[in-house]
Design a protein around this motif. Structure first.
Motif, PDB file in Angstrom:
ATOM      1  N   TYR A 218      50.139 -14.668 -10.628  1.00 14.89           N
ATOM      2  CA  TYR A 218      48.712 -14.889 -10.838  1.00 14.89           C
ATOM      3  C   TYR A 218      48.435 -15.782 -11.822  1.00 14.89           C
ATOM      4  CZ  TYR A 218      48.286 -11.030  -7.605  1.00 14.89           C
ATOM      5  OH  TYR A 218      48.265 -10.231  -6.373  1.00 14.89           O
ATOM      6  N   PHE A 219      49.479 -15.571 -13.238  1.00 11.99           N
ATOM      7  CA  PHE A 219      49.380 -16.609 -14.212  1.00 11.99           C
ATOM      8  C   PHE A 219      49.413 -18.044 -13.786  1.00 11.99           C
ATOM      9  CE2 PHE A 219      51.502 -18.382 -18.014  1.00 11.99           C
ATOM     10  CZ  PHE A 219      50.222 -18.495 -18.748  1.00 11.99           C
TER      11      PHE A 219
ATOM     12  N   MET B 284      40.846 -28.072 -12.194  1.00 13.00           N
ATOM     13  CA  MET B 284      39.383 -28.264 -12.829  1.00 13.00           C
ATOM     14  C   MET B 284      39.512 -29.243 -13.845  1.00 13.00           C
ATOM     15  SD  MET B 284      37.716 -26.402 -10.716  1.00 13.00           S
ATOM     16  CE  MET B 284      36.023 -27.192 -11.485  1.00 13.00           C
ATOM     17  N   LEU B 285      40.497 -29.276 -14.769  1.00 10.08           N
ATOM     18  CA  LEU B 285      40.330 -30.331 -15.962  1.00 10.08           C
ATOM     19  C   LEU B 285      40.813 -31.928 -15.078  1.00 10.08           C
ATOM     20  CD1 LEU B 285      41.907 -28.438 -18.589  1.00 10.08           C
ATOM     21  CD2 LEU B 285      39.619 -28.972 -18.367  1.00 10.08           C
TER      22      LEU B 285
ATOM     23  N   ALA C  56      46.454 -19.135 -12.241  1.00  9.98           N
ATOM     24  CA  ALA C  56      45.406 -19.250 -13.177  1.00  9.98           C
ATOM     25  C   ALA C  56      45.459 -20.749 -13.716  1.00  9.98           C
ATOM     26  CB  ALA C  56      45.184 -17.983 -13.934  1.00  9.98           C
ATOM     27  N   ILE C  57      46.635 -21.043 -13.993  1.00 13.89           N
ATOM     28  CA  ILE C  57      46.923 -21.927 -14.774  1.00 13.89           C
ATOM     29  C   ILE C  57      46.824 -23.404 -13.779  1.00 13.89           C
ATOM     30  CG2 ILE C  57      48.912 -23.720 -15.746  1.00 13.89           C
ATOM     31  CD1 ILE C  57      48.452 -21.816 -17.742  1.00 13.89           C
TER      32      ILE C  57
ATOM     33  N   ILE D 286      38.061 -23.850  -4.006  1.00  8.93           N
ATOM     34  CA  ILE D 286      38.155 -24.651  -5.226  1.00  8.93           C
ATOM     35  C   ILE D 286      39.569 -25.570  -4.967  1.00  8.93           C
ATOM     36  CG2 ILE D 286      38.150 -25.271  -7.650  1.00  8.93           C
ATOM     37  CD1 ILE D 286      36.797 -22.715  -7.803  1.00  8.93           C
TER      38      ILE D 286
ATOM     39  N   PRO E  66      38.624 -32.590 -10.566  1.00  9.57           N
ATOM     40  CA  PRO E  66      37.640 -31.441 -10.123  1.00  9.57           C
ATOM     41  C   PRO E  66      37.360 -31.305  -8.778  1.00  9.57           C
ATOM     42  CG  PRO E  66      37.006 -33.231 -11.939  1.00  9.57           C
ATOM     43  CD  PRO E  66      38.518 -33.375 -11.621  1.00  9.57           C
TER      44      PRO E  66
ATOM     45  N   LEU F 289      44.617 -23.392 -11.379  1.00  9.02           N
ATOM     46  CA  LEU F 289      43.239 -23.560 -11.150  1.00  9.02           C
ATOM     47  C   LEU F 289      42.662 -24.242 -12.395  1.00  9.02           C
ATOM     48  CD1 LEU F 289      40.898 -22.600  -9.586  1.00  9.02           C
ATOM     49  CD2 LEU F 289      40.448 -20.541 -11.107  1.00  9.02           C
ATOM     50  N   LEU F 290      43.153 -23.925 -13.586  1.00  7.67           N
ATOM     51  CA  LEU F 290      42.773 -24.676 -14.733  1.00  7.67           C
ATOM     52  C   LEU F 290      42.835 -25.978 -14.787  1.00  7.67           C
ATOM     53  CD1 LEU F 290      41.215 -24.233 -17.413  1.00  7.67           C
ATOM     54  CD2 LEU F 290      43.426 -23.783 -18.569  1.00  7.67           C
TER      55      LEU F 290
ATOM     56  N   LEU G  17      37.487 -17.498  -3.871  1.00  7.30           N
ATOM     57  CA  LEU G  17      36.806 -18.586  -4.700  1.00  7.30           C
ATOM     58  C   LEU G  17      37.874 -19.763  -4.934  1.00  7.30           C
ATOM     59  CD1 LEU G  17      34.391 -19.923  -6.322  1.00  7.30           C
ATOM     60  CD2 LEU G  17      35.064 -19.048  -8.214  1.00  7.30           C
TER      61      LEU G  17
END
Lengths: 324, 312
Positions: free
Chosen positions: A298-299, A309-310, A302-303, A266, A313, A305-306, A262
């Protein structure tokens, strides 16, 4: 009133830089040429990693059809990948089937899996759908782990790699080219699908489901088609994955796998094919570059990815024609 | 053991398990009721709550001990800390996205959950962390059924928390405002309700309940793991859906039902009757997820939920 959606542009922001067909063709040729020589000018390690990235291109192209084209969030895509891999593993190991006979079976079973998960759930709200696919992914993984036929937690080992016209595909370079060809076919099919009648139907359903239905589009059928096509991509990826590694186990198909696929979709920009390719290379190569930081990678992901998105997007790749 | 003994035993296990599910399910359902958002990160707040409780307990246990009193203090502090974390998450990640397309906000919620999960993975190196509580092993015997004091306290605390939540929502001004915002956000704003503050309160309370469950789980089962929120998040969501998402009594009921279903399912064995069907502990998660899918397909509004139109 809903705005008229922009014309289907699976190439996204690329069209701004590469405005003519000639320029596009040149870039594609150069890229292909580079890809063709990679295994010969680099070492085995890089070849294997790039092969892995190409596998992710195939998988993410499939998920991109579900998420990007049809706008359905699927958090259990690894399930289709697993169905493909296990079909090949079981049929070649226990029934002595040839890989090329197992492959259509894998596609067949994955399509059925797509229909099974799709039919009852596509009428659901989008967030319910996300969680149902997550549950479905877990069901498939747990089933693979609990059944004796799938080899339990240790999985299936000793899967034969395929023969093509008397040539045994087995070295890393062989599989590099297998996945390169799969990725190229995957891209072509994706582009053709985006510009097809079905592709336009997906676009409409994604933008405004009710208006699409009013225009005579059967939304359940159209969404189901997205699921099945995505599942087929996943199954083909899984089948060759099983043949390449020769061993599969349930943990290769966990939630983390679904999330990584995913993320590929994205990162580069949902729905855009160059974005998917770029995303696959980022998702696979970055952890290799960040090996020293261990679990932290991985952290960091994840950051990332966040933040995307913010703040972005629509993905890393600049979207020239995209509207906010 | 007779069938009756097995039954009472599983009943007890189901109630204990159901209390955890219910506490976590409440956060899902409250947030969903007020902002119509499926907070994927909610299970991770349970996990973070467990670790927060652990951290507090390891600082305070020299002074207050690691028994139930120490755990209770840790639990309260963890609830406050994680409550604020929930508010921060809402402010930073969800508030800017509330008007964005559904897909974007779902992925954002997923990203938040991955940040928390992988952050903890990096901190703990993926190891199990012993919680360090010392709870004792006493209990009472009812016939052949042994009920430990720990189980009793756990269920009691969970019931107390749920009761206070019910009082909070039905009796206080904040609770009334919360229910108003859940019905109609714009109209509530016109009525002078500070909608953003109410959303913050909702996230605070929901996250705090998850943290309470996380701390109690850590104390009760003895260890913590960065991935422990994933499964319970999924299960609690199932519980919330069974009860009807958006309904607070529904979440409590759903949690209890799912806990009981799971406990009894592990004993389900029809092979004696000639039917090759056995759930067993290795299939219990498959069983729960199947229940989730079945309920969503057959009755997506759950037992106590109201029918609802999809936001466009």
């Amino acid at each position: 009133m809903a705005q008229l959606p922009e014309r289907p542009s699976s190439w996204g922001g690329l069209s701004a830089i590469l405005d003519t067909r000639a320029k596009q063709a040149t870039v594609i040729c150069v890229l292909l040429l580079v890809m063709a020589v990679v295994p010969f000018v680099t070492n085995d390690y890089i070849t294997v990693i790039v092969t892995h990235a190409l596998l992710y291109v195939v998988l993410a192209l499939g998920l991109n059809i579900v998420v990007g084209y049809a706008g359905l969030l699927d958090l259990g895509f690894a399930a289709f990948f697993a169905v493909g891999a296990y079909t090949v593993g079981i049929t070649t190991q226990y029934f002595g089937l040839n890989f090329w006979l197992a492959l259509p079976l894998a596609v067949f079973f994955a399509s059925i899996a797509g229909v099974i998960i799709g039919t009852p759930t596509l009428r659901l709200r989008s967030d319910y759908l996300a969680i149902v696919t997550l549950g479905f992914g877990e069901i498939v993984r747990l089933t693979a782990r609990n059944l004796r036929e799938t080899g339990g937690a240790s999985g299936i080992r000793g899967i034969e790699s395929p023969w093509i016209f008397g040539y045994h595909v087995q070295s890393n370079i062989d599989f590099y080219f297998v996945f390169l060809i799969l990725a190229i076919i995957g891209v072509i099919v994706s582009v053709r699908l985006a510009n097809s009648r079905l592709g336009r139907a997906w676009l409409y359903v994604r933008h405004d489901e009710d208006a699409a239905e009013a225009m005579g589009i059967d939304r359940v059928k159209v969404k189901l088609a997205a699921y099945v096509v995505g599942a087929i991509y996943g199954a083909i990826g899984g089948a060759f994955f099983a043949a390449n590694l020769g061993a599969i186990s349930p943990e290769s198909f966990s939630f983390r796998q679904s999330v990584e696929i995913l993320m590929v979709v994205i990162l580069g920009g949902i729905g855009k094919i160059p974005g998917v390719i770029l995303g696959a290379f980022i998702v696979i190569l970055t952890p290799e570059l960040l090996r020293e930081v261990g679990d932290l990678r991985y952290f960091i992901f994840a950051i990332g990815l966040l933040l995307i998105m913010l703040f972005r997007p629509s993905g890393i790749w600049p979207a020239a024609r995209g509207k906010k | 053991m007779t069938v009756f003994d097995i039954f009472t035993n599983q009943l007890l296990n189901g109630i204990v398990l159901g209390s955890f599910y219910a506490l976590v399910a409440l956060g899902y359902t409250m947030v969903f009721g007020v902002v119509k958002l499926l907070n994927f990160a909610h299970g991770e707040l349970y996990m973070v709550g467990g670790f927060a409780g652990f951290l507090v307990l390891s600082f305070l246990s020299p002074f207050i001990g690691a028994g139930w009193f120490g755990v209770a203090i840790s639990m309260v502090l963890a609830m406050i800390a994680v409550g604020f974390l929930g508010v921060v998450i809402e402010r930073v990640a969800y508030a800017p996205m509330l008007s964005a397309p559904r897909l974007s906000i779902l992925i954002t919620a997923l990203a938040v959950s991955l940040v928390l999960q992988n952050g903890m993975l990096a901190l703990t190196k993926g190891q199990y962390v012993p919680f360090g509580s010392a709870l004792g092993f006493g209990g009472i015997n009812l016939g052949k059924l042994f009920i430990s004091y720990n189980q009793m306290i756990l269920v009691g605390v969970a019931a107390l928390l749920m009761l206070s939540l019910e009082m909070f929502v039905s009796r206080t001004q904040y609770g009334r405002a919360m229910r108003a915002v859940a019905v109609d956000k714009d109209m509530s704003r016109l009525m002078g309700i500070n909608v953003n503050a109410i959303i913050a309160v909702t996230f605070f309370v929901g996250s705090a309940l998850a943290a309470a469950a996380g701390t109690m789980a850590g104390a009760f089962y003895g260890s913590l793991w960065y991935f422990m929120g994933f499964l319970i998040g999924l299960k609690a969501f199932t519980a919330a859906v069974i009860g009807g998402i958006g309904s607070i009594p529904g979440a409590m009921l759903g949690g209890l039902i799912l806990g009981l279903l799971e406990s009894f399912a592990t004993q389900l064995d029809l092979r004696g009757m000639g039917i090759p069907f056995k759930v067993g502990s290795e299939w219990k998660d498959v069983f729960s997820f199947s229940v989730l899918i079945l309920i969503l397909v057959l009755k997506p509004t759950g037992l106590l939920g109201k029918p609802e139109q999809e936001r466009m």
